[in-house]
Write a protein that holds these residues in place. Sequence first.
Motif, short mmCIF file in Angstrom:
data_model
loop_
_atom_site.label_atom_id
_atom_site.label_comp_id
_atom_site.label_asym_id
_atom_site.label_seq_id
_atom_site.Cartn_x
_atom_site.Cartn_y
_atom_site.Cartn_z
N ILE A 281 3.77 -15.74 -15.94
CA ILE A 281 4.54 -16.89 -16.43
C ILE A 281 5.54 -16.43 -17.50
O ILE A 281 6.67 -16.87 -17.54
N ILE A 282 5.10 -15.49 -18.34
CA ILE A 282 5.97 -15.04 -19.42
C ILE A 282 7.11 -14.16 -18.87
O ILE A 282 8.29 -14.38 -19.13
N ASP A 283 6.73 -13.17 -18.06
CA ASP A 283 7.73 -12.18 -17.62
C ASP A 283 8.69 -12.73 -16.57
O ASP A 283 9.86 -12.40 -16.56
N TYR A 284 8.16 -13.55 -15.67
CA TYR A 284 9.02 -14.01 -14.57
C TYR A 284 9.62 -15.39 -14.81
O TYR A 284 10.62 -15.74 -14.23
N TYR A 285 8.93 -16.19 -15.58
CA TYR A 285 9.38 -17.58 -15.71
C TYR A 285 9.62 -17.96 -17.17
O TYR A 285 9.49 -19.12 -17.54
N ARG A 286 9.91 -17.00 -17.99
CA ARG A 286 10.24 -17.21 -19.40
C ARG A 286 9.25 -18.12 -20.12
O ARG A 286 9.62 -18.97 -20.91
N GLU A 293 2.37 -23.09 -7.41
CA GLU A 293 2.64 -22.41 -6.14
C GLU A 293 3.50 -21.16 -6.39
O GLU A 293 3.29 -20.12 -5.78
N ALA A 294 4.46 -21.30 -7.29
CA ALA A 294 5.34 -20.16 -7.58
C ALA A 294 4.54 -19.03 -8.24
O ALA A 294 4.71 -17.85 -7.89
N ILE A 295 3.64 -19.39 -9.14
CA ILE A 295 2.82 -18.36 -9.80
C ILE A 295 1.94 -17.67 -8.75
O ILE A 295 1.82 -16.44 -8.72
N ALA A 296 1.32 -18.48 -7.88
CA ALA A 296 0.44 -17.93 -6.86
C ALA A 296 1.20 -16.97 -5.95
O ALA A 296 0.71 -15.89 -5.61
N ALA A 297 2.43 -17.34 -5.58
CA ALA A 297 3.23 -16.50 -4.69
C ALA A 297 3.58 -15.18 -5.39
O ALA A 297 3.45 -14.11 -4.81
N THR A 298 3.96 -15.26 -6.66
CA THR A 298 4.32 -14.04 -7.38
C THR A 298 3.10 -13.13 -7.54
O THR A 298 3.18 -11.92 -7.38
N LEU A 299 1.96 -13.73 -7.83
CA LEU A 299 0.74 -12.94 -8.04
C LEU A 299 0.07 -12.54 -6.74
O LEU A 299 -0.87 -11.76 -6.75
N GLN A 300 0.50 -13.12 -5.64
CA GLN A 300 -0.14 -12.93 -4.34
C GLN A 300 -1.62 -13.30 -4.41
O GLN A 300 -2.49 -12.55 -3.99
N GLU A 301 -1.88 -14.44 -4.99
CA GLU A 301 -3.24 -14.95 -5.12
C GLU A 301 -3.31 -16.31 -4.44
O GLU A 301 -2.29 -16.96 -4.26
N GLU A 302 -4.53 -16.73 -4.10
CA GLU A 302 -4.72 -18.08 -3.56
C GLU A 302 -4.50 -19.11 -4.67
O GLU A 302 -5.04 -18.94 -5.77
N THR A 303 -3.78 -20.17 -4.35
CA THR A 303 -3.59 -21.23 -5.34
C THR A 303 -4.95 -21.79 -5.80
O THR A 303 -5.16 -22.04 -6.98
N ASP A 304 -5.87 -21.97 -4.82
CA ASP A 304 -7.18 -22.54 -5.16
C ASP A 304 -7.92 -21.69 -6.19
O ASP A 304 -8.57 -22.21 -7.09
N THR A 305 -7.83 -20.35 -6.04
CA THR A 305 -8.52 -19.47 -6.99
C THR A 305 -7.94 -19.68 -8.39
O THR A 305 -8.67 -19.76 -9.38
N LEU A 306 -6.62 -19.77 -8.45
CA LEU A 306 -5.99 -19.95 -9.75
C LEU A 306 -6.38 -21.29 -10.37
O LEU A 306 -6.73 -21.37 -11.55
N ALA A 333 -1.29 -17.58 -26.74
CA ALA A 333 -1.50 -16.67 -25.60
C ALA A 333 -0.56 -15.47 -25.74
O ALA A 333 -0.98 -14.32 -25.52
N CYS A 334 0.69 -15.72 -26.10
CA CYS A 334 1.66 -14.62 -26.26
C CYS A 334 1.17 -13.64 -27.31
O CYS A 334 1.17 -12.42 -27.09
N ARG A 335 0.68 -14.18 -28.41
CA ARG A 335 0.20 -13.31 -29.50
C ARG A 335 -0.97 -12.48 -29.00
O ARG A 335 -1.02 -11.27 -29.21
N HIS A 336 -1.90 -13.14 -28.31
CA HIS A 336 -3.08 -12.42 -27.82
C HIS A 336 -2.67 -11.28 -26.89
O HIS A 336 -3.29 -10.21 -26.89
N LEU A 337 -1.63 -11.50 -26.12
CA LEU A 337 -1.21 -10.47 -25.14
C LEU A 337 -0.27 -9.45 -25.77
O LEU A 337 0.22 -8.54 -25.09
N GLY A 338 0.04 -9.63 -27.06
CA GLY A 338 0.86 -8.64 -27.74
C GLY A 338 2.35 -8.83 -27.59
O GLY A 338 3.13 -7.92 -27.83
#
Length: 346
Positions: A281-286, A293-306, A333-338
Amino acid sequence: MSDDLFSFSSKDTPIVSGHPTTPDEEESFFSLRPESFADYVGQKETVETLQIAIEAAKKRDEPIEHVLFHGPPGLGKTTLAHIIAKEMGGELTITSGPALEKGGDLVGLLTNLQQGDILFIDEIHRIPKAVEEFLYPAMEDFSIDIVFDKGVHARSHRFRLNRFILIGATTRIGLLSAPLRDRFGMFRTLDFYDTDDLQRIARRSAALLNTPLTPEGARALAMRSRGTPRILNRLLKRVRDYAEVRADGVLTDEVVERALALEGVDCLGLTNLDRAFLKTIIDYYRGGPVGIEAIAATLQEETDTLVDVVEPYLLKIGFLIRTSSGRKVSQDACRHLGYAVQGKLF
Ligand SMILES: Nc1ncnc2c1ncn2[C@@H]1O[C@H](COP(=O)(O)OP(=O)(O)OP(=O)(O)O)[C@@H](O)[C@H]1O
Ligand SMILES: [Mg+2]
């Protein structure tokens, strides 16, 4: 963006997904599953509601009303169904929404139930519509209508069922139809466990596994379990292995930290998948807002899992915010991820 972002998926980290990966695994946890309300830690109001309902029903010598549990995976819905069955002295039959493909599958189960038996339907939101319609009269009038023949020769026959208790469990209450939801007499949402409750569960599980666990070790484990007993039990077993091979067998906070760092679990219990989700979300979608759906597609994960496994805890700790236009990442979250957070970044 870091290179390792896409080098893993939830499939690589079954240890922390909320769902049991195999029936065997669930089986091996069976001994850690509390068998009575006395052993069931936390969820105080839910436990009290159920105990009152059970005591009242026993006095009247009748089964309790149907119960619906809602909440993220691994919080103890199935465990409660086992405890209710034991308290009520009924047989427990377990099935799940997707396993009931045809009306006949459900009719078979229902007609086998004796007075006071319990039918537990996991993932009840995934029950096919045609099957759901058999459930309505079964839940309400303890009968099912079966239609023989078709067209002008169609005849309907009503079968009486024994008075059973339906327990439904769902991770997605929003996907349950209103008529089905309304037919449950009790509805309880299970919430994530706090660190005190998780420490209690850690001590209980460690004792059952005969593993020495220090109070600091219990706390370190509790803080990394994403509020979820199933995850706690899994991490406990991984840490136990590590302690026996790389340390002196005692689960101290230091051993917990070292063992779980190897598993990609950080000090807040976030996993590789959690971090990848937030970083996407941070790197691709500012930082968002962005649709799931967009996050799931970028991550190549199932939407349901997310939606079922990743998001609930991130929402709970305020790392993720849901808005009408999509998901946003919080500054915490940003702080936690550095990531550097300057003024109003998003
Ligand atoms: N309140 C609790 N006290 C102690 N241990 C618990 C508690 N709730 C759950 N557990 C432990 O966590 C494990 C997972 O719980 P359970 O299978 O009931 O979760 P669930 O909500 O049914 O998850 P799912 O939605 O994935 O089916 C249990 O086997 C048990 O060991
Ligand atoms: Mg379950």
